[in-house]
Enzyme design. Structure first.
Site, PDB file in Angstrom:
ATOM      1  N   ASP A  79       0.864  -1.178   0.000  1.00 43.13           N
ATOM      2  CA  ASP A  79       0.000   0.000   0.000  1.00 43.13           C
ATOM      3  C   ASP A  79       0.902   1.230   0.000  1.00 43.13           C
ATOM      4  O   ASP A  79       1.992   1.204   0.575  1.00 43.13           O
ATOM      5  CB  ASP A  79      -0.901   0.010   1.236  1.00 43.13           C
ATOM      6  CG  ASP A  79      -1.955  -1.094   1.208  1.00 43.13           C
ATOM      7  OD1 ASP A  79      -2.377  -1.475   0.101  1.00 43.13           O
ATOM      8  OD2 ASP A  79      -2.358  -1.563   2.280  1.00 43.13           O
ATOM      9  N   ASP A 126      -7.113  -1.449  -4.324  1.00 39.95           N
ATOM     10  CA  ASP A 126      -8.110  -1.068  -3.315  1.00 39.95           C
ATOM     11  C   ASP A 126      -9.076  -0.021  -3.881  1.00 39.95           C
ATOM     12  O   ASP A 126     -10.273  -0.042  -3.567  1.00 39.95           O
ATOM     13  CB  ASP A 126      -7.446  -0.513  -2.056  1.00 39.95           C
ATOM     14  CG  ASP A 126      -6.636  -1.540  -1.294  1.00 39.95           C
ATOM     15  OD1 ASP A 126      -6.918  -2.754  -1.438  1.00 39.95           O
ATOM     16  OD2 ASP A 126      -5.721  -1.145  -0.562  1.00 39.95           O
TER      17      ASP A 126
END
Length: 175
Positions: free
Chosen positions: A127, A143
């Site tokens: 991320d 995401d």
């Protein structure tokens, strides 16, 4: 154009779009690994948006990160979700009316595949996007695909498509 030829073209274009979306996700994660790992955050918009490196072993937005069994559960559940979404795409009428719904499901499949690839190959997901203004959890491109896709799907199911239209897609017909 014959129906089978049309369906084959739609299938190929859909597969190509999924591959491109997965590539973009994996490419951005590769850039994050290369340029953000073990480095200070890169501030894009001060107090609003930063790029930061985070290895996530949990679900979206690092939920359930400390639950070790979660990784095993996700390795089984994610392919089932992908298969179900693909099944819905196959059953969906190939007409203009369903193009928005079709597109949203393609994005959800692409995001699920992008993060699943990371979980299987690396046992973690990279991320790197952080909205500091609202202290939102760090996330990635996959995401975004899944989150916005699910939101759009819920909106479409609630306000755009009739119950009958959705039943026709989701109903299992036995011949």
């Amino acid at each position: 154009m014959k129906k089978k030829t049309q369906n084959l073209i739609i299938f190929c274009l859909t597969l190509l779009l999924i591959i491109i979306l997965i590539f973009l996700d994996q490419y951005t994660k590769g850039l994050a690994f290369r340029y953000l790992r073990n480095r200070d955050n890169i501030i894009i918009i001060p107090g609003v948006l930063e790029l930061t490196y985070l290895e996530n072993t949990g679900a979206a937005f690092s939920m359930m990160e400390s639950v070790s069994i979660f990784q095993k559960i996700m390795s089984v559940v994610t392919p089932l979700i992908i298969a179900f979404a693909a099944f819905i795409l196959i059953r969906m009428p190939k007409i203009r009316r369903y193009l928005p719904l079709y597109t949203v499901i393609v994005f959800i499949i692409s995001g699920a595949c992008g993060n699943y690839i990371d979980r299987i190959l690396n046992q973690k997901v990279i991320d790197f996007i952080y909205f500091s203004i609202i202290n939102f959890p760090v996330f990635n491109v996959a995401d975004i695909y899944v989150s916005l896709g699910v939101i759009a799907l819920l909106i479409m199911m609630a306000f755009i498509y009739s119950d009958k239209e959705l039943e026709d897609i989701f109903r299992f017909k036995v011949k």
